[in-house]
Structure formats: structure tokens, C-alpha cells
Design a protein around this motif. Structure first.
Motif, PDB file in Angstrom:
ATOM      1  N   THR A 107      62.263  63.480  52.196  1.00 25.26           N
ATOM      2  CA  THR A 107      61.037  63.229  52.944  1.00 25.26           C
ATOM      3  C   THR A 107      60.393  61.924  52.478  1.00 25.26           C
ATOM      4  O   THR A 107      60.004  61.809  51.314  1.00 25.26           O
ATOM      5  N   PRO A 108      60.312  60.931  53.356  1.00 26.62           N
ATOM      6  CA  PRO A 108      59.643  59.691  52.945  1.00 26.62           C
ATOM      7  C   PRO A 108      58.146  59.932  52.821  1.00 26.62           C
ATOM      8  O   PRO A 108      57.615  60.884  53.382  1.00 26.62           O
TER       9      PRO A 108
ATOM     10  N   ASN B 136      50.384  54.449  50.304  1.00 25.53           N
ATOM     11  CA  ASN B 136      49.374  54.509  49.253  1.00 25.53           C
ATOM     12  C   ASN B 136      49.012  53.135  48.688  1.00 25.53           C
ATOM     13  O   ASN B 136      48.375  53.043  47.652  1.00 25.53           O
ATOM     14  N   SER B 137      49.439  52.071  49.367  1.00 27.38           N
ATOM     15  CA  SER B 137      49.045  50.743  48.897  1.00 27.38           C
ATOM     16  C   SER B 137      47.569  50.520  49.213  1.00 27.38           C
ATOM     17  O   SER B 137      47.036  51.069  50.165  1.00 27.38           O
ATOM     18  N   GLN B 138      46.939  49.726  48.391  1.00 25.37           N
ATOM     19  CA  GLN B 138      45.528  49.394  48.586  1.00 25.37           C
ATOM     20  C   GLN B 138      45.433  47.962  49.087  1.00 25.37           C
ATOM     21  O   GLN B 138      45.830  47.029  48.381  1.00 25.37           O
ATOM     22  N   PRO B 139      44.942  47.763  50.301  1.00 26.23           N
ATOM     23  CA  PRO B 139      44.792  46.378  50.764  1.00 26.23           C
ATOM     24  C   PRO B 139      43.647  45.696  50.013  1.00 26.23           C
ATOM     25  O   PRO B 139      42.681  46.351  49.622  1.00 26.23           O
ATOM     26  N   PRO B 140      43.755  44.389  49.813  1.00 23.41           N
ATOM     27  CA  PRO B 140      42.627  43.679  49.199  1.00 23.41           C
ATOM     28  C   PRO B 140      41.462  43.634  50.181  1.00 23.41           C
ATOM     29  O   PRO B 140      41.642  43.797  51.387  1.00 23.41           O
ATOM     30  N   SER B 141      40.273  43.417  49.664  1.00 23.84           N
ATOM     31  CA  SER B 141      39.112  43.257  50.553  1.00 23.84           C
ATOM     32  C   SER B 141      39.302  41.994  51.384  1.00 23.84           C
ATOM     33  O   SER B 141      40.156  41.159  51.086  1.00 23.84           O
ATOM     34  N   ARG B 142      38.503  41.847  52.398  1.00 24.12           N
ATOM     35  CA  ARG B 142      38.610  40.653  53.258  1.00 24.12           C
ATOM     36  C   ARG B 142      38.387  39.381  52.445  1.00 24.12           C
ATOM     37  O   ARG B 142      39.105  38.390  52.599  1.00 24.12           O
ATOM     38  N   ALA B 143      37.409  39.397  51.562  1.00 28.50           N
ATOM     39  CA  ALA B 143      37.125  38.217  50.730  1.00 28.50           C
ATOM     40  C   ALA B 143      38.310  37.921  49.804  1.00 28.50           C
ATOM     41  O   ALA B 143      38.685  36.756  49.618  1.00 28.50           O
ATOM     42  N   GLU B 144      38.895  38.977  49.220  1.00 25.65           N
ATOM     43  CA  GLU B 144      40.058  38.784  48.342  1.00 25.65           C
ATOM     44  C   GLU B 144      41.250  38.245  49.126  1.00 25.65           C
ATOM     45  O   GLU B 144      41.950  37.333  48.671  1.00 25.65           O
ATOM     46  N   ALA B 145      41.491  38.801  50.315  1.00 25.00           N
ATOM     47  CA  ALA B 145      42.596  38.332  51.155  1.00 25.00           C
ATOM     48  C   ALA B 145      42.389  36.867  51.535  1.00 25.00           C
ATOM     49  O   ALA B 145      43.341  36.072  51.538  1.00 25.00           O
ATOM     50  N   ASP B 146      41.147  36.496  51.835  1.00 25.34           N
ATOM     51  CA  ASP B 146      40.843  35.093  52.158  1.00 25.34           C
ATOM     52  C   ASP B 146      41.102  34.186  50.954  1.00 25.34           C
ATOM     53  O   ASP B 146      41.626  33.080  51.100  1.00 25.34           O
ATOM     54  N   THR B 147      40.749  34.654  49.765  1.00 23.31           N
ATOM     55  CA  THR B 147      40.990  33.889  48.537  1.00 23.31           C
ATOM     56  C   THR B 147      42.487  33.643  48.354  1.00 23.31           C
ATOM     57  O   THR B 147      42.916  32.527  48.054  1.00 23.31           O
ATOM     58  N   VAL B 148      43.294  34.699  48.540  1.00 19.70           N
ATOM     59  CA  VAL B 148      44.748  34.580  48.376  1.00 19.70           C
ATOM     60  C   VAL B 148      45.324  33.653  49.442  1.00 19.70           C
ATOM     61  O   VAL B 148      46.119  32.755  49.141  1.00 19.70           O
ATOM     62  N   THR B 149      44.923  33.841  50.692  1.00 18.53           N
ATOM     63  CA  THR B 149      45.438  33.014  51.788  1.00 18.53           C
ATOM     64  C   THR B 149      45.066  31.548  51.591  1.00 18.53           C
ATOM     65  O   THR B 149      45.910  30.653  51.777  1.00 18.53           O
TER      66      THR B 149
ATOM     67  N   SER C 272      57.385  46.102  53.898  1.00 21.17           N
ATOM     68  CA  SER C 272      56.751  46.837  54.996  1.00 21.17           C
ATOM     69  C   SER C 272      56.864  48.352  54.839  1.00 21.17           C
ATOM     70  O   SER C 272      56.197  49.090  55.541  1.00 21.17           O
ATOM     71  N   LEU C 273      57.674  48.829  53.922  1.00 15.26           N
ATOM     72  CA  LEU C 273      57.800  50.281  53.750  1.00 15.26           C
ATOM     73  C   LEU C 273      56.610  50.858  53.004  1.00 15.26           C
ATOM     74  O   LEU C 273      55.962  50.163  52.231  1.00 15.26           O
ATOM     75  N   PRO C 274      56.289  52.145  53.259  1.00 15.71           N
ATOM     76  CA  PRO C 274      55.125  52.739  52.584  1.00 15.71           C
ATOM     77  C   PRO C 274      55.352  52.888  51.082  1.00 15.71           C
ATOM     78  O   PRO C 274      56.454  53.198  50.646  1.00 15.71           O
ATOM     79  N   LEU C 275      54.304  52.662  50.322  1.00 13.29           N
ATOM     80  CA  LEU C 275      54.398  52.810  48.870  1.00 13.29           C
ATOM     81  C   LEU C 275      54.064  54.236  48.479  1.00 13.29           C
ATOM     82  O   LEU C 275      53.117  54.824  49.002  1.00 13.29           O
ATOM     83  N   PRO C 276      54.831  54.821  47.545  1.00 16.54           N
ATOM     84  CA  PRO C 276      54.554  56.189  47.110  1.00 16.54           C
ATOM     85  C   PRO C 276      53.255  56.273  46.317  1.00 16.54           C
ATOM     86  O   PRO C 276      52.736  55.258  45.851  1.00 16.54           O
ATOM     87  N   PRO C 277      52.721  57.495  46.128  1.00 20.84           N
ATOM     88  CA  PRO C 277      51.424  57.640  45.461  1.00 20.84           C
ATOM     89  C   PRO C 277      51.430  57.317  43.977  1.00 20.84           C
ATOM     90  O   PRO C 277      50.399  57.046  43.392  1.00 20.84           O
ATOM     91  N   ARG C 278      52.583  57.331  43.334  1.00 26.40           N
ATOM     92  CA  ARG C 278      52.619  57.050  41.887  1.00 26.40           C
ATOM     93  C   ARG C 278      53.970  56.439  41.521  1.00 26.40           C
ATOM     94  O   ARG C 278      54.906  56.458  42.292  1.00 26.40           O
ATOM     95  N   GLY C 279      54.029  55.892  40.341  1.00 27.64           N
ATOM     96  CA  GLY C 279      55.277  55.344  39.832  1.00 27.64           C
ATOM     97  C   GLY C 279      55.583  53.928  40.282  1.00 27.64           C
ATOM     98  O   GLY C 279      56.663  53.423  40.036  1.00 27.64           O
ATOM     99  N   VAL C 280      54.641  53.246  40.938  1.00 31.54           N
ATOM    100  CA  VAL C 280      54.888  51.879  41.393  1.00 31.54           C
ATOM    101  C   VAL C 280      54.319  50.923  40.355  1.00 31.54           C
ATOM    102  O   VAL C 280      53.113  50.881  40.126  1.00 31.54           O
ATOM    103  N   PHE C 281      55.203  50.183  39.715  1.00 30.13           N
ATOM    104  CA  PHE C 281      54.786  49.195  38.720  1.00 30.13           C
ATOM    105  C   PHE C 281      54.529  47.853  39.391  1.00 30.13           C
ATOM    106  O   PHE C 281      53.591  47.144  39.069  1.00 30.13           O
ATOM    107  N   ALA C 282      55.385  47.499  40.333  1.00 31.06           N
ATOM    108  CA  ALA C 282      55.243  46.246  41.080  1.00 31.06           C
ATOM    109  C   ALA C 282      55.759  46.498  42.484  1.00 31.06           C
ATOM    110  O   ALA C 282      56.699  47.254  42.675  1.00 31.06           O
TER     111      ALA C 282
END
Length: 194
Positions: free
Chosen positions: A46-47, A52-65, A92-102
Motif C-alpha cells: 500500500t503506497p 507527508n511533505s511540508q511545502p515551504p511558506s510562500r515567502a520561503e518559496a519566493d526566497t528559494v526561487t 513527485s511521489l508522496p513522502l511517507p510519514p517517517r523515516g525520510v532523511f532527505a
């Protein structure tokens, strides 16, 4: 330079000889490990239902862009996600809720409204930087750079100050910040020669 691989190194009872290892002193790049994984018949297939990825805020995304537009010739495509204080170009694949280091390529660390680029960005996209310091094997600066020292960068003198990638024999090695013909070293402390 020819690409040559070696067998994987077996661990305990696991035979990893069908896996491939690319060593940096034999093949181009930093070194890689490739393995084809197969799922056991009784494994949960079951995928993750939710990303569970957290998008950056709009201001953070603008800073990165803005950082990527100022620093890169072509802005890398992909979705941005945040893990702790770091921002990644995520798959583009969904990130699991835990165990993601990078997740994907680490663009950098957000701090006080600015982005401090990560070594992953230099390694993955070094050839795409606007400012590139290209070093060869006979260049004395390579030893100083690998030791973490600031080096002269007269090749960058006519460019604006800012982040630059360091290439060794056309392979991305790391980066630093160019200021008035000098390159302030950003090579990770754990990789430096002592």
C-alpha cells in the motif's frame, strides 16, 4: 574517461555482488551505488495515501526561487518541500510519514529570510551555476580548496559577487561564495582533507 563499475560489497548473508558500484577514482562523478530492489510477496504494497511533505511558506518559496534565478543559468524544475530548516527539490511521489532523511536534492537551509546553499545543490547542479570556478589536476588551488581554505578566483573577478560552483576536471566538486576575486570555501567540513 571510461565508466567502470565494481560488484557490490556483500553484507552478512546478503549477496550484493549483482549490485554496481561506481568509484570516483575510476568513473566520472562522486561515486554511486545502484541496486534493483524487489518487494517480497508478503510485504505491504500500500503506497502512502497522503503526501507527508511540508511545502515551504510562500515567502520561503519566493526566497528559494529568487536565489535559484540569481545563481543558476536555468532554474531546476520540481516541487519544493521542507524537512526541518532545509528545502529540497522533491520527487513527485508522496513522502511517507517517517523515516525520510532527505527527499531529492537539498537546495539549502533557510535562515533569517535567506537561503544558504547546500553541498547537494553544488554537486547536482554545479554545471548550471552562473559563476563557475573550473580547476584542473595541476592547479595548486585544488589542495587548498579540499582543505577548506579560501582560494584566489581571478577567473571570477569580472563577475558579480555571489555563490559559485567549483568544478574539478569538469565534474562538480562543491562551491563557495565569490567576493572580489576570492572564493570563500563552502566545502563540507566532514569531507575536507586534514
Amino acid at each position: 574517461m571510461a565508466t567502470v563499475t565494481a560488484d557490490g560489497i556483500s553484507v552478512n548473508a546478503h549477496d550484493l555482488t549483482p549490485c554496481r558500484r561506481f568509484y570516483p577514482h575510476i568513473s566520472p562523478g562522486e561515486g554511486q551505488f545502484i541496486a534493483l530492489l524487489t518487494r517480497h510477496a508478503d510485504a505491504d504494497t500500500t503506497p502512502p495515501k497522503k503526501d507527508n511533505s511540508q511545502p515551504p511558506s510562500r515567502a520561503e518559496a519566493d526566497t528559494v526561487t529568487d536565489f535559484l534565478k540569481q545563481t543558476m543559468q536555468t532554474v531546476p524544475q520540481g516541487r519544493l518541500c521542507r524537512l526541518g530548516d532545509k528545502v529540497f527539490l522533491c520527487p513527485s511521489l508522496p513522502l511517507p510519514p517517517r523515516g525520510v532523511f532527505a527527499a531529492g536534492v537539498c537546495v539549502g537551509t533557510l535562515a533569517k529570510g535567506r537561503l544558504e546553499p547546500h553541498h547537494h545543490l553544488y554537486s547536482a547542479y554545479g554545471r548550471d551555476f552562473k559563476r563557475i570556478l573550473s580547476l584542473s589536476a595541476d592547479d595548486a588551488r585544488i589542495a587548498k580548496y579540499l582543505a577548506g581554505e579560501e582560494i584566489d578566483a581571478p577567473e571570477l573577478q569580472d563577475t558579480q559577487n555571489g555563490y559559485a560552483a567549483v568544478l574539478f576536471e569538469d565534474a562538480p566538486l562543491g562551491g563557495g561564495k565569490h567576493v572580489a576575486g576570492k572564493l570563500k570555501n563552502h566545502y563540507p567540513k566532514g569531507l575536507r582533507n586534514k
